[in-house]
Scaffold this motif. Structure first.
Motif, PDB file in Angstrom:
ATOM      1  N   PHE A 111       0.748  -1.306   0.159  1.00  0.00           N
ATOM      2  CA  PHE A 111       0.203  -0.045  -0.002  1.00  0.00           C
ATOM      3  C   PHE A 111       0.826   1.167   0.029  1.00  0.00           C
ATOM      4  CE2 PHE A 111      -3.028  -3.253   1.692  1.00  0.00           C
ATOM      5  CZ  PHE A 111      -4.134  -2.890   0.985  1.00  0.00           C
ATOM      6  N   HIS A 112       0.434   2.413  -1.014  1.00  0.00           N
ATOM      7  CA  HIS A 112       1.230   3.683  -0.918  1.00  0.00           C
ATOM      8  C   HIS A 112       0.307   4.631  -0.328  1.00  0.00           C
ATOM      9  CE1 HIS A 112       3.922   1.592  -3.581  1.00  0.00           C
ATOM     10  NE2 HIS A 112       3.138   1.355  -4.086  1.00  0.00           N
ATOM     11  N   LYS A 113      -0.997   4.462  -0.338  1.00  0.00           N
ATOM     12  CA  LYS A 113      -2.142   5.228   0.351  1.00  0.00           C
ATOM     13  C   LYS A 113      -3.077   4.472   0.506  1.00  0.00           C
ATOM     14  CE  LYS A 113      -2.294   8.543  -2.939  1.00  0.00           C
ATOM     15  NZ  LYS A 113      -2.651   9.825  -3.527  1.00  0.00           N
ATOM     16  N   ASP A 114      -4.151   4.912   1.263  1.00  0.00           N
ATOM     17  CA  ASP A 114      -5.404   4.147   1.696  1.00  0.00           C
ATOM     18  C   ASP A 114      -6.087   3.581   0.221  1.00  0.00           C
ATOM     19  OD1 ASP A 114      -5.074   4.559   4.228  1.00  0.00           O
ATOM     20  OD2 ASP A 114      -6.532   6.017   4.457  1.00  0.00           O
ATOM     21  N   ASP A 115      -6.018   4.306  -0.936  1.00  0.00           N
ATOM     22  CA  ASP A 115      -6.838   3.857  -1.972  1.00  0.00           C
ATOM     23  C   ASP A 115      -5.848   3.648  -3.252  1.00  0.00           C
ATOM     24  OD1 ASP A 115      -5.867   6.267  -2.395  1.00  0.00           O
ATOM     25  OD2 ASP A 115      -7.714   7.341  -3.035  1.00  0.00           O
ATOM     26  N   VAL A 116      -4.294   3.424  -2.963  1.00  0.00           N
ATOM     27  CA  VAL A 116      -3.488   3.271  -3.866  1.00  0.00           C
ATOM     28  C   VAL A 116      -2.484   2.002  -3.524  1.00  0.00           C
ATOM     29  CG1 VAL A 116      -1.727   4.163  -5.572  1.00  0.00           C
ATOM     30  CG2 VAL A 116      -3.515   5.691  -4.890  1.00  0.00           C
ATOM     31  N   ALA A 117      -2.332   1.163  -4.398  1.00  0.00           N
ATOM     32  CA  ALA A 117      -1.349   0.023  -4.014  1.00  0.00           C
ATOM     33  C   ALA A 117      -0.823  -0.443  -4.948  1.00  0.00           C
ATOM     34  CB  ALA A 117      -2.234  -1.065  -3.276  1.00  0.00           C
ATOM     35  N   SER A 118       0.410  -1.267  -4.870  1.00  0.00           N
ATOM     36  CA  SER A 118       1.118  -2.117  -5.874  1.00  0.00           C
ATOM     37  C   SER A 118       0.757  -3.588  -5.579  1.00  0.00           C
ATOM     38  CB  SER A 118       2.557  -1.677  -5.858  1.00  0.00           C
ATOM     39  OG  SER A 118       2.893  -0.483  -6.094  1.00  0.00           O
ATOM     40  N   VAL A 119       0.611  -3.876  -6.827  1.00  0.00           N
ATOM     41  CA  VAL A 119       0.450  -5.541  -6.816  1.00  0.00           C
ATOM     42  C   VAL A 119       1.664  -6.394  -7.723  1.00  0.00           C
ATOM     43  CG1 VAL A 119      -1.114  -7.795  -7.274  1.00  0.00           C
ATOM     44  CG2 VAL A 119      -2.127  -5.660  -6.467  1.00  0.00           C
ATOM     45  N   THR A 120       2.528  -6.855  -7.180  1.00  0.00           N
ATOM     46  CA  THR A 120       3.419  -7.736  -8.029  1.00  0.00           C
ATOM     47  C   THR A 120       3.072  -9.209  -7.943  1.00  0.00           C
ATOM     48  OG1 THR A 120       4.956  -7.934  -6.237  1.00  0.00           O
ATOM     49  CG2 THR A 120       5.146  -6.209  -7.664  1.00  0.00           C
ATOM     50  N   TYR A 121       3.166  -9.980  -9.010  1.00  0.00           N
ATOM     51  CA  TYR A 121       3.229 -11.474  -9.147  1.00  0.00           C
ATOM     52  C   TYR A 121       4.087 -12.028 -10.330  1.00  0.00           C
ATOM     53  CZ  TYR A 121      -0.297  -9.729 -12.628  1.00  0.00           C
ATOM     54  OH  TYR A 121      -1.139  -9.368 -13.582  1.00  0.00           O
ATOM     55  N   CYS A 122       3.821 -13.414 -10.228  1.00  0.00           N
ATOM     56  CA  CYS A 122       4.518 -14.071 -11.350  1.00  0.00           C
ATOM     57  C   CYS A 122       3.337 -14.821 -12.078  1.00  0.00           C
ATOM     58  CB  CYS A 122       5.785 -15.157 -10.838  1.00  0.00           C
ATOM     59  SG  CYS A 122       7.093 -14.217 -10.324  1.00  0.00           S
ATOM     60  N   MET A 123       3.867 -15.038 -13.509  1.00  0.00           N
ATOM     61  CA  MET A 123       2.808 -15.729 -14.349  1.00  0.00           C
ATOM     62  C   MET A 123       3.701 -17.065 -14.810  1.00  0.00           C
ATOM     63  SD  MET A 123       0.452 -14.778 -17.562  1.00  0.00           S
ATOM     64  CE  MET A 123       1.760 -14.892 -18.763  1.00  0.00           C
ATOM     65  N   ASP A 124       3.171 -18.109 -14.718  1.00  0.00           N
ATOM     66  CA  ASP A 124       3.826 -19.358 -15.569  1.00  0.00           C
ATOM     67  C   ASP A 124       2.602 -19.784 -16.562  1.00  0.00           C
ATOM     68  OD1 ASP A 124       4.742 -21.650 -16.284  1.00  0.00           O
ATOM     69  OD2 ASP A 124       4.727 -22.694 -14.316  1.00  0.00           O
ATOM     70  N   ALA A 125       3.163 -19.588 -17.756  1.00  0.00           N
ATOM     71  CA  ALA A 125       2.143 -20.137 -18.765  1.00  0.00           C
ATOM     72  C   ALA A 125       2.915 -21.305 -19.554  1.00  0.00           C
ATOM     73  CB  ALA A 125       2.191 -18.974 -19.905  1.00  0.00           C
ATOM     74  N   THR A 126       3.687 -22.101 -18.868  1.00  0.00           N
ATOM     75  CA  THR A 126       4.372 -23.151 -19.656  1.00  0.00           C
ATOM     76  C   THR A 126       3.091 -24.396 -19.953  1.00  0.00           C
ATOM     77  OG1 THR A 126       4.867 -24.212 -17.487  1.00  0.00           O
ATOM     78  CG2 THR A 126       6.643 -22.815 -18.688  1.00  0.00           C
ATOM     79  N   GLN A 127       2.243 -24.131 -19.383  1.00  0.00           N
ATOM     80  CA  GLN A 127       0.889 -25.251 -19.687  1.00  0.00           C
ATOM     81  C   GLN A 127      -0.243 -24.909 -20.554  1.00  0.00           C
ATOM     82  OE1 GLN A 127       0.206 -28.078 -16.309  1.00  0.00           O
ATOM     83  NE2 GLN A 127       1.563 -26.548 -15.110  1.00  0.00           N
ATOM     84  N   THR A 128       0.055 -23.575 -21.268  1.00  0.00           N
ATOM     85  CA  THR A 128      -0.710 -23.337 -22.254  1.00  0.00           C
ATOM     86  C   THR A 128      -0.413 -23.366 -23.513  1.00  0.00           C
ATOM     87  OG1 THR A 128      -0.062 -20.844 -22.448  1.00  0.00           O
ATOM     88  CG2 THR A 128      -1.304 -21.297 -20.686  1.00  0.00           C
ATOM     89  N   TYR A 129      -1.251 -23.610 -24.642  1.00  0.00           N
ATOM     90  CA  TYR A 129      -0.901 -23.706 -26.011  1.00  0.00           C
ATOM     91  C   TYR A 129      -1.887 -23.112 -26.927  1.00  0.00           C
ATOM     92  CZ  TYR A 129       0.825 -28.135 -23.501  1.00  0.00           C
ATOM     93  OH  TYR A 129       1.448 -28.891 -22.704  1.00  0.00           O
ATOM     94  N   PRO A 130      -1.295 -22.638 -27.905  1.00  0.00           N
ATOM     95  CA  PRO A 130      -1.887 -21.894 -28.970  1.00  0.00           C
ATOM     96  C   PRO A 130      -3.214 -22.459 -29.651  1.00  0.00           C
ATOM     97  CG  PRO A 130       0.513 -21.968 -29.457  1.00  0.00           C
ATOM     98  CD  PRO A 130       0.213 -23.159 -28.412  1.00  0.00           C
ATOM     99  N   LYS A 131      -4.067 -21.797 -29.964  1.00  0.00           N
ATOM    100  CA  LYS A 131      -5.321 -22.384 -30.366  1.00  0.00           C
ATOM    101  C   LYS A 131      -6.037 -21.543 -31.623  1.00  0.00           C
ATOM    102  CE  LYS A 131      -9.959 -23.866 -28.695  1.00  0.00           C
ATOM    103  NZ  LYS A 131     -10.865 -24.008 -27.551  1.00  0.00           N
ATOM    104  N   ASP A 132      -6.079 -22.363 -32.728  1.00  0.00           N
ATOM    105  CA  ASP A 132      -6.750 -21.492 -33.782  1.00  0.00           C
ATOM    106  C   ASP A 132      -8.176 -20.976 -33.584  1.00  0.00           C
ATOM    107  OD1 ASP A 132      -8.348 -21.428 -36.571  1.00  0.00           O
ATOM    108  OD2 ASP A 132      -6.117 -21.421 -37.285  1.00  0.00           O
ATOM    109  N   GLY A 133      -8.407 -19.831 -33.605  1.00  0.00           N
ATOM    110  CA  GLY A 133      -9.631 -19.269 -33.378  1.00  0.00           C
ATOM    111  C   GLY A 133     -10.689 -19.766 -34.294  1.00  0.00           C
TER     112      GLY A 133
END
Length: 219
Positions: A151-173
């Motif tokens: 939190f930086h102020k009562d109504d402002v914050a930072s969110v940090t996180y990691c993403m692992d997309a090794t188990q996703t695959y491309p799909k033809d639309g």
């Protein structure tokens, strides 16, 4: 294994994104069909059913539905701090709203603008339009972890996180064909740093996003 927007592709999509965001605030006869669909994602429509675990607030939230073959896993559970938990819950909803706009064929995506604004909405639009322009989607499981709120102020914050997309695959639309031959790579590990701001409704909207692919801290 989600193919992300290259710098060149992002530049090429600038005009389309501008039209998309203009449409979010009003009408524009020159907006493309796909842009119109995403642009209709205003905060005043949709179901009140939340996309993640029910919260104790009384905010009327748009419903988010992902396809059965798309799964987002958010690790870490609750923090014990109700305010941090509310921030993380809206962060989850924001991520799901983007994936819904990519993977679900619908006329409206009300959650997209509900949980994003400003630069974050623009970057989300660019990301989504990159899939539309190439008529592609994705399937599989994406993992989100090492999630932290500052939190930086009562109504402002930072969110940090990691993403692992090794188990996703491309799909033809068009055909729905999934390419499972694509191998996982370091670029599938992404570190995200976001700024979130609480609006008048009490929603923690994502305002800015910075992402780093092949992030060692996420491997």
């Amino acid at each position: 294994m989600r193919t992300r927007t290259t710098t060149a592709a992002a530049t090429a999509l600038t005009a389309a994104v501008a039209l998309l965001l203009t449409g979010c605030g009003g009408s524009d006869a020159s907006t493309t069909k796909d842009s119109d669909e995403i642009a209709e994602a205003d905060s005043g429509s949709g179901s009140s059913k939340p996309s993640v675990s029910p919260s104790s607030d009384d905010i009327e939230r748009p419903e988010i539905k992902l396809p059965s073959d798309v799964k987002n896993v958010f690790e870490g559970g609750t923090t014990g701090d109700p305010v941090k938990d509310a921030v993380l819950a809206d962060n989850e909803r924001r991520i799901n709203s983007m994936d819904e706009a990519i993977t679900v064929d619908a006329k409206k995506y009300p959650a997209l603008k509900f949980y994003s604004k400003g630069d974050a909405l623009a970057s989300a639009a660019t990301y989504i339009m990159s899939f539309r322009e190439e008529n592609r989607s994705f399937t599989g499981k994406t993992r989100y972890y090492d999630r932290e709120v500052t939190f930086h102020k009562d109504d402002v914050a930072s969110v940090t996180y990691c993403m692992d997309a090794t188990q996703t695959y491309p799909k033809d639309g068009t055909t729905g064909k999934v390419d499972r031959s694509v191998k996982a790579s370091p670029s599938d590990y992404v570190f995200h740093s976001t700024r979130v701001e609480k609006n008048a409704k009490g929603v923690w909207q994502t305002a800015t996003v910075s992402s780093t692919e092949a992030a060692k801290r996420c491997m």
